[in-house]
Design a protein around this motif. Structure first.
Motif: not given
Length: 771
Positions: A429, A540, A573, A576, A680, A714
């Motif tokens: 991450s 995105e 995700q 972003n 986010e 994750t």
């Protein structure tokens, strides 16, 4: 006693009535003077009949053997291509002939009638020729008319001359013109002839055809012409140059207005216009003649890019495009393009002084803007003037992009995970921690060092800064080379390359190879490539190839363009998360000057080895823009260092490129409501996460391997084995120290690479670095 009537009569004989003689009917011996040499009426009549019969026979023979040409002459085939901004206003025209063919339905009926009133009121009823007009023209020219063959032609004859014949002024051409006109009138409809005429006749100002004339004299398309304007264009047909009221004397103007009245009065006479309509009409002043914009300034770069797109995608072939007649509506936004041009030129004018500083000579800028989600190219900066610098700097692929490549390394890690010592793949991450110290040895996932010339490769950080344990997010803010080079090795250079290609960089980009130094931006995508690839994160994770043409027509018919397929190389995700990290670069990193945009923005700076180039690539939800700066020797085209340019010790991506990017984006988006990124993507990643203790690294030192640590899981852990590449084919000299100076986009610390095998078992892996 009976007399013999056949004998001579005597004086006493009574004569009968004397027969009446007909004109010229007396013996030649009884004619005196000139009369004795004149033929009799019968002979004269016979002679005339013979001549007429021969003439008619000759005409018939010529008529029979003279075909209507199957091909038009070269001049009549040539048309201009018209290139338009996205709003429909004209950029420029290209081609040797300013002509654009339009269908008859596109020409207002009143304009058609105005031309007929001026040139041929019997057009719809005559047989294609005017006998009286032709004879009058022949007699005038036989008498030695100084202006060549005189008028008297119908519209059909004029059309035949313009399209099938030459402009030579001879009796033979005139006779052939009449013959073909009659035959054409019998085989082709009047509408077809009128269409051909209106698209071929010359109106002056270099304009062939009614569409080009409408643009040249009124700056509008033919469909927008009024009756008054159409009547004036009809006046021009009689004498285009002499009847241009912007280039004539007062007496000439009065003559033109009289001719304009004649045309409108003729329309009334033919009942094409009512007297009431005619009574209120005022002469429509044309615009001043405009010099051909052609390809000067920015125009050439736009046209070249759009043309190349059409050819590369096989929309048209080059011969057909060169023949002209196309209307090309581009994606380029006129205001944004002009703002971009002005921004770059103003910044360079304010910062550079080539007369006083030799370092300011040869500075060039490459820039491009792409609309996220659609792929539309809305603006480019290819150079100051196409006619002086034809190379389009916005599309050239030979300038290294440096640390602006690092977001693709992060995207690869987020999507594919990293390989550990056991060959498994772990998720990461933006909070994953790496060793950010200077001169850390870069290692393969199995722990073996990457070698260069037999020595462990240590690319180093800009200015030799040690950052200790640092998250990937904060390492992006500071453009830490050691972190992202090691991340690229942990992910796998081949996956890094794939991630960049999936985002939008062409697979054929020079230098985009699966070698260790690829993570430092040693490849050379264009400014347009970079703007497009960053637009994928702005959208995105949705990617569309950039394109410069929205619509293509020819003679009113639409030509199909390639489909614009949308790919989804990253889920929202992943995309972003990249945006979240790049927002940190603007909020608290090397791109802090972009905060002056005063709206949500994300981006990355880049500064390459020896300061050969400097970049800022960034985006808002509405617009993705790249801004690159480099310096080139005009004679050798070799790249030169930017050090000393504008009086700066070093030109970092966070300086002049970011300043230009911010100034342009602020003006380009002026008047548009600021759009927020997804929630986010907000900040909060600006420092090391002390809750994460990196395993297997011990105490961080400059020589310690940069082993990643992950936060909470994750997702599933992958098991994909690391890929391998062929053995190395060569090596490069050892790394050099980073240039001195302030911080910026992460300066380069070693030279460009040759091919480097990814295999952990390779005995040596030459590597290079640019930041």
């Amino acid at each position: 006693m009976a007399h013999d009537s056949s004998g001579p009569s005597g004086p006493g004989d009574v004569q009968g009535p004397t027969p009446r003689r007909r004109l010229f009917d007396y013996p030649r011996s009884n004619r005196r003077g000139l009369r004795r040499w004149l033929p009799s009426f019968k002979h004269l009549l016979t002679f005339v009949l013979l001549v007429l019969s021969g003439l008619f026979a000759a005409v018939g023979l010529v008529y029979a053997v003279t075909p209507v040409p199957h091909t038009v002459n070269a001049q009549a085939r040539q048309q201009s291509n018209v290139w338009y901004w996205s709003d429909g206003s004209e950029i420029t025209r290209t081609g040797t002939t300013n002509r654009q063919t339009v269908p008859l339905a596109a020409i207002p009926i009143d304009v058609q009638h105005a031309v007929l009133a001026a040139e041929d009121r019997s057009f719809f009823s005559n047989a294609g020729v005017s006998i009286t007009g032709t004879v009058r023209a022949l007699l005038r020219n036989a008498a030695g008319g100084s202006d060549g063959l005189q008028g008297g032609s119908t519209i059909t004859q004029q059309y035949v001359k313009n399209v099938y014949l030459t402009q030579e002024q001879t009796l033979g051409r005139k006779f052939k013109e009449a013959i073909i006109s009659v035959k054409l009138d019998r085989t082709v409809s009047k509408d077809e002839i009128l269409t051909g005429y209106l698209n071929s006749v010359y109106f002056g100002r270099g304009a062939y055809g009614i569409q080009a004339a409408a643009q040249a004299y009124y700056g509008i398309d033919v469909g927008q012409l009024t009756v008054e304007q159409g009547a004036y264009l009809a006046v021009l047909l009689n004498a285009p140059s002499a009847n241009d009221v912007r280039n004539t004397t007062e007496a000439g103007r009065r003559r033109v207005l009289a001719r304009w009245d004649y045309v409108l009065d003729g329309m009334v006479k033919e009942k094409w216009l009512t007297p009431e309509q005619r009574a209120g009409m005022v002469f429509p002043e044309p615009i001043d003649p405009r010099p051909a914009a052609n390809l000067a300034g920015v125009n050439g770069y736009l046209v070249e890019m759009a043309k190349r797109y059409l050819l590369d995608h096989d929309v048209v072939d080059e011969d057909r495009l060169d023949a002209g007649g196309y209307a090309i509506t581009t994606t380029f936004d006129k205001r944004m393009t002009e703002v971009l041009q002005q921004t770059v030129q103003d910044q360079l004018a304010q910062s550079l002084d080539p007369a006083e500083r030799s370092a300011d000579v040869g500075v060039r800028v490459a820039a491009a803007s792409v609309e996220p989600g659609s792929g539309r190219i809305v603006a480019i900066y290819g150079g100051p003037n196409y006619v002086r610098q034809f190379v389009n700097d916005a599309t050239r692929r030979d300038v290294q992009v440096g640390s602006t490549f690092k977001p693709f390394v992060l995207a690869a890690g987020l999507r594919d995970g990293v390989q550990d010592r056991d060959g498994r793949r772990d998720r990461i991450s933006p909070r994953t921690v790496y060793n950010g110290n200077d001169n850390v040895v870069i290692r393969y996932p199995n722990g073996k060092p990457v070698l260069q010339d037999g020595v462990p490769w240590q690319p180093g950080n800009e200015d030799g800064v040690d950052y200790g344990q640092i998250t990937l997010a904060r390492a992006m803010d500071k453009s830490v080379n050691t972190v992202y080079t090691q991340l690229g090795m942990d992910v796998g250079p081949d996956r890094v390359v794939r991630a960049a290609v999936d985002a939008g960089l062409p697979a054929s980009t020079p230098g985009l190879q699966p070698i260790p130094s690829v993570s430092l931006g040693t490849s050379t995508p264009s400014a347009l490539d970079m703007a497009s690839a960053y637009a994928t994160f702005a959208a995105e994770g949705k990617q569309r190839a950039p394109y410069p043409v929205d619509r293509l027509t020819r003679s009113g018919d639409t030509v199909d363009l390639p489909d614009h397929d949308t790919e989804n190389p990253y889920d929202d995700q992943e995309a972003n998360a990249v945006t979240q990290v790049l927002r940190g670069v603007v909020d608290s990193g090397t791109g802090f000057r972009a905060q002056a945009l005063n709206r949500p923005a994300a981006g990355k700076t880049g500064t390459t080895d020896d300061n050969r180039s400097a970049w800022f690539v960034g985006y808002t939800p509405d617009l993705s823009t790249s801004m690159g700066m480099f310096r080139e020797d005009a004679a050798t085209h070799a790249f030169l260092s930017l050090s000393g340019v504008a009086g700066l010790e070093r030109v970092d991506g966070g300086n002049l490129p970011t300043r230009m990017w911010t100034t342009y984006m602020r003006a380009a988006l002026a008047g548009q409501k600021a759009t927020d990124f997804p929630e986010e993507t907000a900040g909060g990643l600006g420092g090391p996460d002390t809750s994460l203790v990196p395993p297997n690294t011990g105490t961080a030192t400059p020589s310690a391997p940069a082993t990643p640590t992950t936060g909470p899981p994750t997702g599933d852990t992958g098991t994909t084995a690391p890929p391998t590449t062929p053995p190395a084919t060569g090596t490069r000299p050892p790394a050099t120290s980073a240039p001195p100076g302030g911080s910026g986009g992460g300066g380069a610390t070693s030279r460009p690479p040759s091919n480097v095998p990814e295999s952990p078992d390779a005995p040596e892996s030459p590597a290079a670095a640019v930041t």
